[in-house]
Scaffold this motif. Structure first.
Motif, PDB file in Angstrom:
ATOM      1  N   LYS A  31      -6.575  28.457  10.818  1.00  0.00           N
ATOM      2  CA  LYS A  31      -7.810  28.336  10.437  1.00  0.00           C
ATOM      3  C   LYS A  31      -8.598  27.587  11.355  1.00  0.00           C
ATOM      4  CE  LYS A  31      -9.069  29.836   5.956  1.00  0.00           C
ATOM      5  NZ  LYS A  31      -9.672  29.194   4.646  1.00  0.00           N
ATOM      6  N   LEU A  32      -7.336  26.440  11.898  1.00  0.00           N
ATOM      7  CA  LEU A  32      -7.799  25.354  12.774  1.00  0.00           C
ATOM      8  C   LEU A  32      -7.935  26.268  14.165  1.00  0.00           C
ATOM      9  CD1 LEU A  32      -5.398  22.786  12.210  1.00  0.00           C
ATOM     10  CD2 LEU A  32      -8.071  23.014  11.916  1.00  0.00           C
ATOM     11  N   SER A  42      -9.190  29.379  15.342  1.00  0.00           N
ATOM     12  CA  SER A  42     -10.543  30.058  15.459  1.00  0.00           C
ATOM     13  C   SER A  42     -11.737  28.962  15.457  1.00  0.00           C
ATOM     14  CB  SER A  42     -10.883  30.927  14.737  1.00  0.00           C
ATOM     15  OG  SER A  42      -9.921  31.839  14.327  1.00  0.00           O
ATOM     16  N   HIS A  43     -11.578  28.026  14.840  1.00  0.00           N
ATOM     17  CA  HIS A  43     -12.740  26.798  14.510  1.00  0.00           C
ATOM     18  C   HIS A  43     -12.910  26.183  16.285  1.00  0.00           C
ATOM     19  CE1 HIS A  43     -13.686  28.441  10.693  1.00  0.00           C
ATOM     20  NE2 HIS A  43     -12.947  27.907  10.557  1.00  0.00           N
ATOM     21  N   ALA A  44     -11.548  25.466  16.499  1.00  0.00           N
ATOM     22  CA  ALA A  44     -11.273  24.607  18.055  1.00  0.00           C
ATOM     23  C   ALA A  44     -11.781  25.885  19.028  1.00  0.00           C
ATOM     24  CB  ALA A  44      -9.967  23.937  17.403  1.00  0.00           C
ATOM     25  N   GLN A  94     -13.095  26.945  22.392  1.00  0.00           N
ATOM     26  CA  GLN A  94     -14.089  27.446  22.287  1.00  0.00           C
ATOM     27  C   GLN A  94     -13.828  28.943  24.032  1.00  0.00           C
ATOM     28  OE1 GLN A  94     -17.573  27.671  20.514  1.00  0.00           O
ATOM     29  NE2 GLN A  94     -15.835  26.833  19.514  1.00  0.00           N
ATOM     30  N   GLU A 143      -5.451  35.723   7.601  1.00  0.00           N
ATOM     31  CA  GLU A 143      -5.912  34.528   7.856  1.00  0.00           C
ATOM     32  C   GLU A 143      -4.964  34.962  10.038  1.00  0.00           C
ATOM     33  OE1 GLU A 143      -8.587  32.402   9.496  1.00  0.00           O
ATOM     34  OE2 GLU A 143      -7.946  32.036   7.098  1.00  0.00           O
ATOM     35  N   TYR A 145     -11.040  37.042  16.377  1.00  0.00           N
ATOM     36  CA  TYR A 145     -11.398  35.812  16.407  1.00  0.00           C
ATOM     37  C   TYR A 145     -11.432  36.321  18.870  1.00  0.00           C
ATOM     38  CZ  TYR A 145     -13.579  31.079  18.143  1.00  0.00           C
ATOM     39  OH  TYR A 145     -13.799  30.695  18.609  1.00  0.00           O
TER      40      TYR A 145
END
Length: 184
Positions: free
Chosen positions: A54-55, A57-59, A61, A117, A124
């Motif tokens: 999960k980290l 896709s969130h991290a 950019q 996931e 993503y």
């Protein structure tokens, strides 16, 4: 011990302080106890892996951040003695589940979470045109897992590939399988 054939209910009762009847009432059989242990181990490891995934896709950019995050997580999943033990337990649970439908059902949910996931991580990247779109995100997620869990085959070799060589090989293979352009 790591060999399920040596597990005895009286020893479990003695170690846990739970009486014999309660163990059978709750788990149904010796295999039920073993299946519950496999489920707990498999699910706990899956939850940690999902949190790591999960980290990404969130991290990320940018393509560079995404690739670095993905390689870092894959490197962590594939390297070191802890992950070698993790893979061995996972393969053992999967192998047992192939002939025990109740266990397959139990760990199947955790496996589905890992695949989902990782599929989201690939989607993503695809949505941002960082990853190939000619292969489904789901197929890519399964291929990555095959590579990681499949390393267990080499783990039992008398002369396994060292972690650095494995990491380099994984980076090359994944860049050919997944990344649409060369990284500059």
């Amino acid at each position: 011990t790591s060999d399920e054939i040596t597990i005895r209910i009286p020893e479990i009762c003695e170690a846990t302080g739970v009486n014999y009847g309660s163990v059978y009432h709750h788990f149904g059989s010796r295999e039920g106890v073993i299946d519950a242990a496999y489920d707990m181990m498999f699910t706990t490891m899956a939850e940690r892996d999902v949190a790591s995934l999960k980290l990404i896709s969130h991290a990320a950019q940018s393509l560079e951040e995404y690739v670095a995050s993905l390689q870092g997580v894959i490197g962590t999943f594939a390297s070191g003695p802890e992950r070698r033990a993790h893979r061995a337990i996972r393969v053992r649970a999967i192998s047992a589940a192939m002939t025990r439908p109740d266990l397959k059902e139990r760990i199947g949910a955790a496996q589905f979470q890992i695949t989902e996931e990782l599929t989201h991580v690939v989607e993503y990247g695809q949505e941002r045109d960082w990853l190939r779109r000619d292969m489904s995100a789901h197929s890519s997620a399964v291929i990555v897992q095959v590579l990681l869990v499949g390393r267990t085959v080499d783990d039992i070799s008398n002369e396994p590939i060292d972690d650095d060589e494995w990491s380099t090989s994984m980076q090359l293979l994944l860049s050919d399988l997944v990344y649409p352009q060369s990284r500059n």
